[in-house]
Each structure stands twice: as structure tokens, then as C-alpha cells.
Design a protein around this motif. Structure first.
Motif, short mmCIF file in Angstrom:
data_model
loop_
_atom_site.label_atom_id
_atom_site.label_comp_id
_atom_site.label_asym_id
_atom_site.label_seq_id
_atom_site.Cartn_x
_atom_site.Cartn_y
_atom_site.Cartn_z
N LEU A 70 0.82 -1.21 0.00
CA LEU A 70 0.00 0.00 0.00
C LEU A 70 0.85 1.26 0.00
N SER A 71 1.93 1.25 0.76
CA SER A 71 2.76 2.45 0.86
C SER A 71 3.63 2.64 -0.38
N SER A 72 3.78 1.61 -1.22
CA SER A 72 4.60 1.76 -2.42
C SER A 72 3.97 2.72 -3.42
N GLU A 73 2.67 2.93 -3.31
CA GLU A 73 1.98 3.86 -4.19
C GLU A 73 2.10 5.30 -3.71
N GLY A 74 2.83 5.51 -2.66
CA GLY A 74 3.00 6.85 -2.10
C GLY A 74 1.96 7.15 -1.05
N GLY A 75 2.26 8.07 -0.19
CA GLY A 75 1.32 8.44 0.86
C GLY A 75 1.52 7.64 2.13
N GLU A 76 0.65 7.91 3.08
CA GLU A 76 0.72 7.25 4.38
C GLU A 76 -0.34 6.16 4.48
N VAL A 77 -0.02 5.12 5.20
CA VAL A 77 -0.98 4.05 5.46
C VAL A 77 -0.89 3.67 6.93
N HIS A 78 -2.01 3.33 7.51
CA HIS A 78 -2.02 2.82 8.88
C HIS A 78 -3.27 1.98 9.10
N ALA A 79 -3.22 1.17 10.13
CA ALA A 79 -4.33 0.28 10.46
C ALA A 79 -4.78 0.55 11.89
N ILE A 80 -6.08 0.49 12.09
CA ILE A 80 -6.67 0.62 13.42
C ILE A 80 -7.30 -0.74 13.74
N HIS A 81 -6.74 -1.42 14.72
CA HIS A 81 -7.20 -2.76 15.08
C HIS A 81 -8.23 -2.68 16.19
N GLN A 82 -9.28 -3.45 16.05
CA GLN A 82 -10.31 -3.61 17.08
C GLN A 82 -10.85 -2.27 17.58
N LYS A 83 -11.03 -1.33 16.68
CA LYS A 83 -11.59 -0.02 17.02
C LYS A 83 -10.84 0.61 18.19
N GLY A 84 -9.52 0.48 18.18
CA GLY A 84 -8.71 1.03 19.28
C GLY A 84 -8.54 0.05 20.41
N GLU A 85 -8.54 -1.22 20.11
CA GLU A 85 -8.34 -2.30 21.09
C GLU A 85 -9.47 -2.40 22.11
#
Length: 122
Positions: free
Chosen positions: A66-81
Motif C-alpha cells: 500500500l505504501s509503495s503507491e506513495g502516501g501514508e498508510v495505517h491500520a486501526i485494530h479492534q476499534k482502538g483495542e
């Protein structure tokens, strides 16, 4: 499309790794989702890896696509745990990616967020 596939991969992989099926004292089949391997060991459960631990591994392995296309990526797991999601047998992940698109008068930042939720339904 990659964002949704990544979210689906993480939620389904986490659910599969942390899922434990057992027969209770009344002979009923029960299913439980464990967040960590340590929690499973304390309950004498036989699982591959905790759901959260597996999700971290899958995110690390797939984030670069995902990040190879440029920009930032992140994941939110379990709606903030939120812990009650594990007790309900649900793994929820939101993958967010932002990209900068050049347009005539500057750059436009586009944010894409995709959600995937996998549960133990029987």
C-alpha cells in the motif's frame, strides 16, 4: 482495491489464528477468539497465535504494497483495542491510506479507508 484486500486479509487471518473451538462440560461446542498467545496459554487453549499478534504480522508483511503507491498508510485494530470484540469472537480492522494527487493548481490529498470484520459465527 488493494486497501480492501489488505483489510480482509488481516481480519480473516487474525480470526483464523486466534480461534479456539472446544467442547464445554455440558457437551456443547464453544468457540472463542484469543487476542494473545499468552491469554490462550493461561486458558489452556490450543491456537496458532493470538489474533492481535497475527494481525500485526500480516500488517507488517502487507503494508509495503500500500505504501509503495506513495502516501501514508495505517491500520486501526479492534476499534482502538476494544476488548469486548474478542469476547464476541470478532476481529475488526480499518485500513486507511492517504495519497497526494497532483492537480493543476497544487496537490489534492485523497484519503481512503476500508473496514473488514470477521467473526466466529456458528
Amino acid at each position: 482495491m488493494k486497501t480492501q484486500h489488505t483489510a480482509d486479509l488481516i481480519s480473516k487471518g487474525a480470526r483464523a489464528a486466534g480461534k479456539w473451538v472446544y467442547v464445554d462440560s455440558e457437551g456443547e461446542k464453544q468457540t472463542r477468539l484469543f487476542a494473545t498467545t499468552e491469554e490462550a496459554i493461561q486458558n489452556e487453549a490450543d491456537i496458532i497465535r493470538g489474533a492481535r499478534e497475527e494481525a500485526d504480522i500480516l500488517w507488517r508483511l502487507n503494508r509495503s504494497a500500500l505504501s509503495s503507491e506513495g502516501g501514508e498508510v495505517h491500520a486501526i485494530h479492534q476499534k482502538g483495542e476494544i476488548s469486548y470484540l474478542y469476547r464476541q469472537g470478532i476481529y475488526h480492522v480499518r485500513v486507511e491510506a492517504s495519497r497526494s494527487l497532483p492537480i493543476f493548481w497544487g496537490d489534492l490529498v485523497v484519503k481512503i479507508g476500508r473496514v473488514s470484520q470477521s467473526g466466529i459465527y456458528e
